[in-house]
Design an enzyme around this catalytic site. Structure first.
Site, PDB file in Angstrom:
ATOM      1  N   HIS A 110      49.120 115.854 -59.877  1.00 32.94           N
ATOM      2  CA  HIS A 110      47.860 115.318 -60.411  1.00 32.94           C
ATOM      3  C   HIS A 110      47.503 113.956 -59.812  1.00 32.94           C
ATOM      4  O   HIS A 110      46.399 113.451 -60.045  1.00 32.94           O
ATOM      5  CB  HIS A 110      47.926 115.182 -61.930  1.00 32.94           C
ATOM      6  CG  HIS A 110      48.015 116.492 -62.660  1.00 32.94           C
ATOM      7  ND1 HIS A 110      47.126 117.517 -62.448  1.00 32.94           N
ATOM      8  CD2 HIS A 110      48.897 116.948 -63.578  1.00 32.94           C
ATOM      9  CE1 HIS A 110      47.458 118.556 -63.206  1.00 32.94           C
ATOM     10  NE2 HIS A 110      48.535 118.229 -63.902  1.00 32.94           N
ATOM     11  N   ASP A 147      51.824 125.870 -60.535  1.00 35.22           N
ATOM     12  CA  ASP A 147      51.820 125.190 -61.836  1.00 35.22           C
ATOM     13  C   ASP A 147      50.593 125.674 -62.619  1.00 35.22           C
ATOM     14  O   ASP A 147      49.574 125.998 -62.023  1.00 35.22           O
ATOM     15  CB  ASP A 147      51.743 123.674 -61.605  1.00 35.22           C
ATOM     16  CG  ASP A 147      51.923 122.871 -62.877  1.00 35.22           C
ATOM     17  OD1 ASP A 147      53.044 122.391 -63.118  1.00 35.22           O
ATOM     18  OD2 ASP A 147      50.928 122.698 -63.629  1.00 35.22           O
ATOM     19  N   HIS A 149      48.565 124.038 -64.306  1.00 34.40           N
ATOM     20  CA  HIS A 149      47.439 123.098 -64.171  1.00 34.40           C
ATOM     21  C   HIS A 149      47.008 123.016 -62.720  1.00 34.40           C
ATOM     22  O   HIS A 149      47.835 123.131 -61.806  1.00 34.40           O
ATOM     23  CB  HIS A 149      47.858 121.705 -64.660  1.00 34.40           C
ATOM     24  CG  HIS A 149      48.348 121.685 -66.077  1.00 34.40           C
ATOM     25  ND1 HIS A 149      49.690 121.728 -66.397  1.00 34.40           N
ATOM     26  CD2 HIS A 149      47.668 121.656 -67.245  1.00 34.40           C
ATOM     27  CE1 HIS A 149      49.821 121.713 -67.730  1.00 34.40           C
ATOM     28  NE2 HIS A 149      48.614 121.670 -68.260  1.00 34.40           N
ATOM     29  N   ASP A 230      55.052 125.876 -66.157  1.00 34.50           N
ATOM     30  CA  ASP A 230      54.323 125.813 -67.424  1.00 34.50           C
ATOM     31  C   ASP A 230      53.323 126.956 -67.590  1.00 34.50           C
ATOM     32  O   ASP A 230      52.605 127.010 -68.590  1.00 34.50           O
ATOM     33  CB  ASP A 230      53.634 124.444 -67.602  1.00 34.50           C
ATOM     34  CG  ASP A 230      53.026 123.911 -66.330  1.00 34.50           C
ATOM     35  OD1 ASP A 230      52.933 124.664 -65.343  1.00 34.50           O
ATOM     36  OD2 ASP A 230      52.629 122.729 -66.307  1.00 34.50           O
TER      37      ASP A 230
HETATM   38 ZN   LIG Z   1      51.417 121.603 -65.207  1.00 37.64          ZN
END
Ligand SMILES: [Zn+2]
Length: 293
Positions: A110, A147, A149, A230
């Protein structure tokens, strides 16, 4: 880490327990040295790095953004995570190992050029990709991010750089909100969003429909994985339904691809994964497969 924060030391303790199991006794494990912070400039402007470092507290916890906090040890830790990734690139290029997995925290995908966010300070996979290009003369590096996200930071860093292909599957809508199919950079960004409650079947479909062809065409000299766990069905931060077999499947597919294009060179870096059993199960499947190179 503030009390109750999901990105916590127990994540790595769960992996330490996993790697003590008999079947990992042949796994070559190393404790990393810190890298020189100047490598961070491969992806982040100097001024931003200075501001980030100035934000590290001498004691207690400093808030970097809404869900990202720094402790006195954060900077040193990030130097070690990136030291591990850089050393792994060196070992892979020297053919001392086929592939490597960095089982460390905090994650990095991120972290944008000038924004630390989402538990991430600097972009580890981005720095490793540019390091491989600069120090080892690789032309094309592909980063695959599974991931749950979106890897907004990695996209931000490479969206104008056709020497790096970034492919991401992720749940949408979900934090950080980016990752639509229409975000394509200079043709080097492939986003394959998944819907809440999607599972392995939709993941495989997205990979086959949007990602594998782009990777084949790109012909990477090294493959880097933003390996988040995740998307596991038990993860508390998202609502995809991956199981261990899905992490095994994608690892095998990416290894086949790396075998065809770049002598199997894969660097995998841990990103998210916040259910301790789901994380350990996913990493177990991923690393077991990587060990069969
Ligand atoms: Zn994540």
């Amino acid at each position: 880490v503030p009390q109750g924060h999901p990105e916590r030391p127990d994540r790595i303790r769960a992996l330490e327990t996993l790697f003590k199991e008999e079947r990992f006794h042949t796994l070559s494990r190393k404790t990393p040295e810190a890298c020189d912070a100047s490598w961070f400039k491969l992806c982040h402007p100097e001024q931003h790095l200075e501001a980030l470092q100035a934000n590290i507290p001498h004691s207690g916890i400093a808030v970097v953004d809404g869900d990202t906090s720094a402790s006195p040890k954060s900077w040193e830790t990030v130097l070690h995570v990136n030291g591990a990734a850089i050393a792994a690139v060196d070992e892979i290029m020297a053919q001392q190992v086929h592939n490597a997995f960095i089982a460390m925290r905090p994650p990095g995908h991120h972290a944008e050029k000038t924004t630390a966010m989402g538990f991430c300070f600097v972009n580890t996979v981005g720095i490793a990709a540019r390091y491989a290009q600069q120090s080892h003369g690789l032309e094309r590096v592909a980063i695959v991010d599974f991931d749950v996200h979106h890897g907004n930071g990695t996209q931000d860093i490479f969206q104008d750089d056709p020497s790096v292909l970034f492919c991401s599957t992720h749940q949408m809508p979900l934090y950080p909100g980016t990752g639509a199919k229409t975000e394509t950079g200079v043709g080097n960004i492939i986003n394959a969003p998944l819907s809440p409650n999607d599972g392995g079947e939709q993941f495989k479909e997205a990979m086959r429909d949007r990602v594998f062809g782009a990777l084949e065409e790109f012909r990477p000299d090294m493959l880097i994985i933003s390996a988040g766990f995740d998307a596991h069905k038990n993860d508390p931060l998202a609502s995809l339904n991956f199981v261990e077999e899905d992490f095994d499947w994608i690892t095998g597919k990416l290894m086949d691809l790396a075998d065809r294009h770049c002598e199997g060179r894969i660097l995998s870096v841990l990103e998210g994964g916040y259910d301790l059993e789901g994380l350990a199960g996913g990493v177990d499947a991923h690393v077991t497969r990587l060990m069969n190179a």
